[in-house]
Write an enzyme that holds these catalytic residues in place. Structure first.
Site, mmCIF file in Angstrom:
data_model
loop_
_atom_site.group_PDB
_atom_site.id
_atom_site.type_symbol
_atom_site.label_atom_id
_atom_site.label_comp_id
_atom_site.label_asym_id
_atom_site.label_seq_id
_atom_site.Cartn_x
_atom_site.Cartn_y
_atom_site.Cartn_z
ATOM 1 N N ASN A 66 -18.515 -12.183 -1.770
ATOM 2 C CA ASN A 66 -17.401 -12.241 -1.229
ATOM 3 C C ASN A 66 -17.430 -12.787 0.158
ATOM 4 O O ASN A 66 -18.616 -13.012 0.740
ATOM 5 C CB ASN A 66 -16.430 -11.270 -1.322
ATOM 6 C CG ASN A 66 -17.139 -9.826 -0.582
ATOM 7 O OD1 ASN A 66 -17.261 -10.072 0.656
ATOM 8 N ND2 ASN A 66 -17.331 -8.956 -1.339
ATOM 9 N N ASP A 81 -16.525 -5.494 -6.819
ATOM 10 C CA ASP A 81 -16.024 -4.396 -7.910
ATOM 11 C C ASP A 81 -16.737 -4.909 -9.423
ATOM 12 O O ASP A 81 -16.951 -3.827 -10.091
ATOM 13 C CB ASP A 81 -14.651 -4.379 -8.134
ATOM 14 C CG ASP A 81 -13.736 -3.996 -6.732
ATOM 15 O OD1 ASP A 81 -14.236 -2.727 -6.319
ATOM 16 O OD2 ASP A 81 -12.809 -4.370 -6.435
ATOM 17 N N LYS A 139 -33.699 -18.992 -14.372
ATOM 18 C CA LYS A 139 -32.828 -19.680 -14.007
ATOM 19 C C LYS A 139 -31.942 -20.023 -15.368
ATOM 20 O O LYS A 139 -32.525 -20.715 -16.062
ATOM 21 C CB LYS A 139 -32.957 -20.832 -13.158
ATOM 22 C CG LYS A 139 -31.819 -21.915 -12.642
ATOM 23 C CD LYS A 139 -32.400 -23.102 -12.096
ATOM 24 C CE LYS A 139 -31.313 -24.011 -11.735
ATOM 25 N NZ LYS A 139 -31.736 -25.312 -11.698
ATOM 26 N N PHE A 174 -11.862 1.390 4.191
ATOM 27 C CA PHE A 174 -11.097 0.255 4.593
ATOM 28 C C PHE A 174 -10.274 -0.284 3.189
ATOM 29 O O PHE A 174 -10.973 -0.198 2.395
ATOM 30 C CB PHE A 174 -12.097 -0.966 5.047
ATOM 31 C CG PHE A 174 -12.505 -0.680 6.761
ATOM 32 C CD1 PHE A 174 -13.070 0.627 6.989
ATOM 33 C CD2 PHE A 174 -11.863 -1.501 7.672
ATOM 34 C CE1 PHE A 174 -13.314 0.846 8.504
ATOM 35 C CE2 PHE A 174 -12.220 -1.228 8.992
ATOM 36 C CZ PHE A 174 -12.943 -0.278 9.536
ATOM 37 N N LYS A 217 -5.035 3.959 -2.167
ATOM 38 C CA LYS A 217 -6.459 4.130 -2.105
ATOM 39 C C LYS A 217 -6.881 5.478 -1.153
ATOM 40 O O LYS A 217 -7.804 6.113 -1.582
ATOM 41 C CB LYS A 217 -7.114 2.786 -1.322
ATOM 42 C CG LYS A 217 -7.087 1.608 -2.249
ATOM 43 C CD LYS A 217 -7.444 0.315 -1.822
ATOM 44 C CE LYS A 217 -7.172 -0.660 -2.684
ATOM 45 N NZ LYS A 217 -7.787 -1.894 -1.920
ATOM 46 N N LYS A 221 -9.140 7.795 -3.599
ATOM 47 C CA LYS A 221 -10.555 8.095 -3.295
ATOM 48 C C LYS A 221 -10.789 9.441 -2.625
ATOM 49 O O LYS A 221 -11.807 9.400 -1.890
ATOM 50 C CB LYS A 221 -10.864 6.729 -2.420
ATOM 51 C CG LYS A 221 -10.702 5.554 -3.357
ATOM 52 C CD LYS A 221 -11.568 4.071 -2.753
ATOM 53 C CE LYS A 221 -11.028 2.971 -3.598
ATOM 54 N NZ LYS A 221 -12.165 2.114 -3.645
HETATM 55 N N1 CTP Z 1 -15.362 0.519 -2.143
HETATM 56 C C1 CTP Z 1 -16.474 1.308 -2.448
HETATM 57 N N2 CTP Z 1 -17.261 0.787 -3.628
HETATM 58 C C2 CTP Z 1 -16.729 -0.135 -4.639
HETATM 59 C C3 CTP Z 1 -15.283 -0.978 -3.991
HETATM 60 C C4 CTP Z 1 -14.668 -0.497 -2.928
HETATM 61 O O1 CTP Z 1 -16.915 1.867 -1.976
HETATM 62 N N3 CTP Z 1 -17.274 -0.516 -5.620
HETATM 63 C C5 CTP Z 1 -14.803 0.766 -0.868
HETATM 64 C C6 CTP Z 1 -14.605 -0.257 0.061
HETATM 65 O O2 CTP Z 1 -15.912 -0.046 0.951
HETATM 66 C C7 CTP Z 1 -13.463 0.261 1.108
HETATM 67 C C8 CTP Z 1 -12.403 0.844 -0.156
HETATM 68 O O3 CTP Z 1 -13.586 1.249 -1.239
HETATM 69 O O4 CTP Z 1 -13.899 0.946 1.989
HETATM 70 C C9 CTP Z 1 -11.488 -0.045 -0.519
HETATM 71 O O5 CTP Z 1 -11.961 -1.242 -1.070
HETATM 72 P P1 CTP Z 1 -11.037 -2.444 -1.555
HETATM 73 O O6 CTP Z 1 -12.056 -3.501 -2.273
HETATM 74 O O7 CTP Z 1 -10.051 -2.935 -0.740
HETATM 75 O O8 CTP Z 1 -10.591 -1.648 -2.597
HETATM 76 P P2 CTP Z 1 -10.703 -1.475 -4.294
HETATM 77 O O9 CTP Z 1 -11.015 -0.015 -4.543
HETATM 78 O O10 CTP Z 1 -12.031 -2.324 -4.693
HETATM 79 O O11 CTP Z 1 -9.353 -1.733 -5.098
HETATM 80 P P3 CTP Z 1 -8.842 -3.267 -5.474
HETATM 81 O O12 CTP Z 1 -10.041 -4.252 -5.510
HETATM 82 O O13 CTP Z 1 -8.013 -3.016 -6.695
HETATM 83 O O14 CTP Z 1 -7.899 -3.594 -4.368
#
Ligand code: CTP
Length: 404
Positions: free
Chosen positions: A210, A279, A289, A323, A337, A341
């Site tokens: 990303n 995610d 490859k 975050f 969240k 969490k």
């Molecule tokens: N985070 C994490 N591990 C993951 C995904 C997210 O620790 N596999 C943590 C990020 O570092 C951040 C928080 O979760 O502090 C929220 O991340 P975000 O991407 O906004 O949320 P998601 O939980 O992935 O939810 P969504 O993608 O559904 O918005």
């Protein structure tokens, strides 16, 4: 007894009367106070009130040298252990942010090497004006400390943020400053910060990732180290310099980040998860490859471990800060969240805001806490925001920090 020398610069606003009470309370606390007034301040209260309260001459004219052996504005600038600007108008904030010195107060402010505290007081819309926000942000960066105005009924008839902080509270802050031990607030604490994106490999030459630049996380790590923490920065692949005083652990994938976080977790007091963790990752990583085929391709993806959610379940004494980068309904998703969490705080930002998001040097966020705090911060450089966020979190947690 507060046996310190305090120079109070009083600028013109209706809150000048509260500055008289401030001088009275500071002198009662044992401080030696000298007062300097701008011309507009004198339209509200005469210098005599301050002279009586401080038992000292009041200064307002750069060219009226009361003592021929010294140059007043330099002498006063050198004399002070602390300078407080209260009330501070939008005008004096603007002048200071731009290095303008066109009267006794601003000239002395530029000449002093003492710490300067600024206590703004103005109409709520003035306080929210973009130029004022910009100037405050500049002064934060230049090392000035702000005593935030409180919210309430304003003399102009509006209700909102802009009231000069109560004199008692300002005196408490002064007392705190001079009685503070030499240790910093996070001395002896370990802070883990994660930053940047993760990369999830498809094959030896391709990956899924990303746009996270890591800037916010690096700024958080720098701020934690500056407050005395032993700081471990677990970083995905970014192009940033290592912040000073920080130990960097470089990782690539979500799985590696998870391992690094759990390795340090037990001994950590605070975990700040600024990283944009993937995610999903490709279900199979190809050794070779992948060759193109006729027609479309599908890469099967599987979920990565949610690091924050997992440590949220494991946490004992640790303070967890998450975050959330959102593109809609940022605060609602943030609250979700925070709960799901098991976090103590979450910093939410709407990445569609032109001043926020991946790669930008500024950010606009809202800080939410488990205890129900909800504080929005206007656009400011990520480095300054990181410091402000961390200080706000520590202030909120001050009573519980020793147990972390
Ligand atoms: N985070 C994490 N591990 C993951 C995904 C997210 O620790 N596999 C943590 C990020 O570092 C951040 C928080 O979760 O502090 C929220 O991340 P975000 O991407 O906004 O949320 P998601 O939980 O992935 O939810 P969504 O993608 O559904 O918005």
């Amino acid at each position: 007894m507060l046996d310190k020398k305090i120079l109070l610069c009083v600028t013109g606003g209706i809150a000048v009367y509260k500055a008289v009470a401030l001088v009275s309370k500071l002198t009662q606390a044992g401080a030696h106070v000298k007062v300097m007034m701008t011309e507009s301040a004198m339209k509200f209260v005469t210098p005599l009130s301050f002279q009586v309260m401080s038992r000292n001459d009041v200064y307002f004219d750069t060219f009226d040298e009361k003592d021929s052996t010294v140059i007043s504005h330099i002498d006063l600038a050198d004399w002070a252990d602390l300078v407080i600007v209260a009330p501070a108008t939008a005008n004096v904030i603007g002048k200071l942010a731009n290095g303008i010195a066109d009267d006794m107060a601003t000239t002395t402010l530029l000449a002093t090497t003492a710490e300067v505290w600024i206590a703004p007081a103005m109409n709520v819309h003035m306080y929210e004006n973009k130029a004022v926000i910009r100037n405050i942000s500049t002064l934060h960066g230049d090392g000035y400390r702000f005593i935030e105005p409180s919210e309430g009924f304003l003399a102009c008839g509006y209700v909102g943020k802009g009231r000069l902080e109560e004199p008692e509270k300002i005196v408490d802050l002064v007392r705190e400053k001079f009685t503070q031990s030499k240790t910093l607030p996070l001395t002896g604490k370990k802070v883990i910060v994660t930053a940047g994106p993760t990369r999830e490999r498809i094959d030896p030459v391709r990956y899924v990732s990303n746009f996270s630049s890591g800037k916010m996380g690096y700024a958080m790590a720098e701020a934690a180290a500056a407050l005395g923490a032993e700081t471990i920065l677990i970083s995905g692949p970014v192009e940033l310099e290592k912040p000073s005083g920080v130990t960097v652990v470089n990782v690539e994938s979500a799985a590696e980040m998870f391992e690094a976080v759990t390795n340090h977790f037990d001994s950590a007091s605070i975990v700040i998860k600024s990283a944009a963790v993937a995610d999903y990752r490709p279900k199979n990583i190809h050794d070779q490859k992948m060759k193109k085929q006729v027609g479309d391709a599908v890469i099967e993806m599987e979920r990565t471990t949610d690091i924050l959610k997992t440590i949220g379940k494991m946490k004992r004494h640790q303070l967890l800060v998450g975050f959330a980068a959102e593109t809609q309904d940022a605060v609602d998703y943030g609250i979700g969240k925070l709960e799901s969490k098991n976090l103590d705080f979450i910093v939410v930002n709407d990445v569609t805001d032109p001043d926020a998001g991946f790669g930008k040097d500024t950010n606009v966020v809202t800080l939410l806490s488990r205890r129900g705090m909800h504080q929005s911060f206007s656009a400011m450089p990520k480095k300054i925001l990181a410091k402000v966020l961390l200080e706000t979190i520590l202030e909120e947690e001050s009573e519980h920090l020793d147990d972390r």
